[in-house]
Design a protein around this motif. Structure first.
Motif, PDB file in Angstrom:
ATOM      1  N   GLU A 120       0.827  -1.213   0.000  1.00  0.00           N
ATOM      2  CA  GLU A 120       0.000   0.000   0.000  1.00  0.00           C
ATOM      3  C   GLU A 120       0.857   1.257   0.000  1.00  0.00           C
ATOM      4  N   PHE A 121       2.033   1.182   0.609  1.00  0.00           N
ATOM      5  CA  PHE A 121       2.880   2.362   0.752  1.00  0.00           C
ATOM      6  C   PHE A 121       3.655   2.694  -0.520  1.00  0.00           C
ATOM      7  N   LEU A 122       4.117   1.694  -1.255  1.00  0.00           N
ATOM      8  CA  LEU A 122       4.991   1.953  -2.402  1.00  0.00           C
ATOM      9  C   LEU A 122       4.363   2.863  -3.461  1.00  0.00           C
ATOM     10  N   PRO A 123       3.089   2.688  -3.842  1.00  0.00           N
ATOM     11  CA  PRO A 123       2.504   3.634  -4.802  1.00  0.00           C
ATOM     12  C   PRO A 123       2.472   5.068  -4.257  1.00  0.00           C
ATOM     13  N   LEU A 124       2.195   5.217  -2.978  1.00  0.00           N
ATOM     14  CA  LEU A 124       2.209   6.542  -2.355  1.00  0.00           C
ATOM     15  C   LEU A 124       3.615   7.133  -2.391  1.00  0.00           C
ATOM     16  N   ALA A 125       4.615   6.332  -2.065  1.00  0.00           N
ATOM     17  CA  ALA A 125       5.997   6.801  -2.072  1.00  0.00           C
ATOM     18  C   ALA A 125       6.409   7.262  -3.464  1.00  0.00           C
ATOM     19  N   ALA A 126       5.926   6.597  -4.497  1.00  0.00           N
ATOM     20  CA  ALA A 126       6.257   6.983  -5.869  1.00  0.00           C
ATOM     21  C   ALA A 126       5.595   8.303  -6.251  1.00  0.00           C
ATOM     22  N   ARG A 127       4.402   8.573  -5.723  1.00  0.00           N
ATOM     23  CA  ARG A 127       3.700   9.825  -6.053  1.00  0.00           C
ATOM     24  C   ARG A 127       4.300  11.019  -5.333  1.00  0.00           C
ATOM     25  N   ILE A 128       4.867  10.828  -4.152  1.00  0.00           N
ATOM     26  CA  ILE A 128       5.304  11.970  -3.337  1.00  0.00           C
ATOM     27  C   ILE A 128       6.438  12.760  -3.987  1.00  0.00           C
ATOM     28  N   PRO A 129       7.494  12.370  -4.520  1.00  0.00           N
ATOM     29  CA  PRO A 129       8.152  11.064  -4.476  1.00  0.00           C
ATOM     30  C   PRO A 129       9.121  10.974  -3.294  1.00  0.00           C
ATOM     31  N   ILE A 130       9.222   9.795  -2.750  1.00  0.00           N
ATOM     32  CA  ILE A 130      10.221   9.518  -1.719  1.00  0.00           C
ATOM     33  C   ILE A 130      11.416   8.902  -2.417  1.00  0.00           C
ATOM     34  N   VAL A 131      12.575   9.491  -2.217  1.00  0.00           N
ATOM     35  CA  VAL A 131      13.796   8.977  -2.837  1.00  0.00           C
ATOM     36  C   VAL A 131      14.728   8.536  -1.713  1.00  0.00           C
ATOM     37  N   PRO A 132      14.917   7.227  -1.566  1.00  0.00           N
ATOM     38  CA  PRO A 132      15.771   6.748  -0.479  1.00  0.00           C
ATOM     39  C   PRO A 132      17.238   7.061  -0.740  1.00  0.00           C
ATOM     40  N   GLU A 133      17.977   7.248   0.333  1.00  0.00           N
ATOM     41  CA  GLU A 133      19.425   7.404   0.224  1.00  0.00           C
ATOM     42  C   GLU A 133      20.041   6.024   0.355  1.00  0.00           C
ATOM     43  N   ILE A 134      20.860   5.657  -0.622  1.00  0.00           N
ATOM     44  CA  ILE A 134      21.492   4.345  -0.574  1.00  0.00           C
ATOM     45  C   ILE A 134      22.986   4.473  -0.846  1.00  0.00           C
ATOM     46  N   GLN A 135      23.716   3.504  -0.367  1.00  0.00           N
ATOM     47  CA  GLN A 135      25.128   3.372  -0.691  1.00  0.00           C
ATOM     48  C   GLN A 135      25.313   1.956  -1.214  1.00  0.00           C
ATOM     49  N   GLU A 136      25.722   1.848  -2.484  1.00  0.00           N
ATOM     50  CA  GLU A 136      25.858   0.541  -3.122  1.00  0.00           C
ATOM     51  C   GLU A 136      27.240  -0.046  -2.877  1.00  0.00           C
ATOM     52  N   PHE A 137      27.267  -1.362  -2.722  1.00  0.00           N
ATOM     53  CA  PHE A 137      28.504  -2.131  -2.594  1.00  0.00           C
ATOM     54  C   PHE A 137      28.422  -3.305  -3.549  1.00  0.00           C
ATOM     55  N   LYS A 138      29.514  -3.592  -4.230  1.00  0.00           N
ATOM     56  CA  LYS A 138      29.562  -4.813  -5.033  1.00  0.00           C
ATOM     57  C   LYS A 138      29.526  -5.995  -4.074  1.00  0.00           C
ATOM     58  N   LEU A 139      28.991  -7.109  -4.553  1.00  0.00           N
ATOM     59  CA  LEU A 139      28.845  -8.287  -3.713  1.00  0.00           C
ATOM     60  C   LEU A 139      30.177  -8.704  -3.088  1.00  0.00           C
ATOM     61  N   GLU A 140      31.251  -8.588  -3.848  1.00  0.00           N
ATOM     62  CA  GLU A 140      32.555  -8.994  -3.309  1.00  0.00           C
ATOM     63  C   GLU A 140      33.055  -8.056  -2.197  1.00  0.00           C
ATOM     64  N   HIS A 141      32.378  -6.930  -1.998  1.00  0.00           N
ATOM     65  CA  HIS A 141      32.726  -6.002  -0.918  1.00  0.00           C
ATOM     66  C   HIS A 141      31.725  -6.081   0.240  1.00  0.00           C
ATOM     67  N   ALA A 142      31.051  -7.218   0.363  1.00  0.00           N
ATOM     68  CA  ALA A 142      30.030  -7.393   1.406  1.00  0.00           C
ATOM     69  C   ALA A 142      30.623  -7.194   2.801  1.00  0.00           C
ATOM     70  N   ASN A 143      31.827  -7.681   3.049  1.00  0.00           N
ATOM     71  CA  ASN A 143      32.438  -7.503   4.372  1.00  0.00           C
ATOM     72  C   ASN A 143      32.679  -6.038   4.680  1.00  0.00           C
ATOM     73  N   GLU A 144      33.127  -5.276   3.680  1.00  0.00           N
ATOM     74  CA  GLU A 144      33.309  -3.825   3.853  1.00  0.00           C
ATOM     75  C   GLU A 144      31.970  -3.166   4.186  1.00  0.00           C
ATOM     76  N   ALA A 145      30.912  -3.601   3.486  1.00  0.00           N
ATOM     77  CA  ALA A 145      29.580  -3.040   3.735  1.00  0.00           C
ATOM     78  C   ALA A 145      29.124  -3.326   5.161  1.00  0.00           C
ATOM     79  N   LEU A 146      29.332  -4.551   5.627  1.00  0.00           N
ATOM     80  CA  LEU A 146      28.941  -4.906   6.995  1.00  0.00           C
ATOM     81  C   LEU A 146      29.728  -4.110   8.029  1.00  0.00           C
ATOM     82  N   LEU A 147      31.013  -3.919   7.770  1.00  0.00           N
ATOM     83  CA  LEU A 147      31.839  -3.141   8.695  1.00  0.00           C
ATOM     84  C   LEU A 147      31.378  -1.678   8.719  1.00  0.00           C
TER      85      LEU A 147
END
Length: 97
Positions: free
Chosen positions: A53-80
């Motif tokens: 129910e929330f996702l269509p509302l978030a798209a209309r507002i719009p809500i833009v999440p802040e993300i930081q991407e990590f490649k899968l091989e950097h998963a340990n760095e991401a966890l740290l």
């Protein structure tokens, strides 16, 4: 939360789905932040239906999440980084380019 309340219309509701263990919720100025019958709610549990129910509302507002991407091989760095509180927003493991 202050920014969300400040951008809410009269009678608006801000719903927070987060568990704050390390960082407390910042103090609010009730004469400014909650004025005009604004409401601040928190939820501990959320269902799949709530998200659907929330996702269509978030798209209309719009809500833009802040993300930081990590490649899968950097998963340990991401966890740290997550453990050290260095990620702003959400950490995302990217499976492919």
């Amino acid at each position: 939360m202050r920014e969300a309340l400040g951008n809410s219309e009269k009678g608006g509701r801000v719903v927070v789905n987060v568990i704050r263990k390390a960082t407390p919720v910042p103090e609010l100025d009730y004469t400014q932040d909650l004025w005009h019958e604004k409401e601040l709610k928190s939820v501990a549990n959320i269902t799949r239906k709530d998200i659907e129910e929330f996702l269509p509302l978030a798209a209309r507002i719009p809500i833009v999440p802040e993300i930081q991407e990590f490649k899968l091989e950097h998963a340990n760095e991401a966890l740290l980084s997550l453990k050290q509180g260095k990620i702003k927003g959400a950490g995302v493991l990217k499976m492919q380019d």
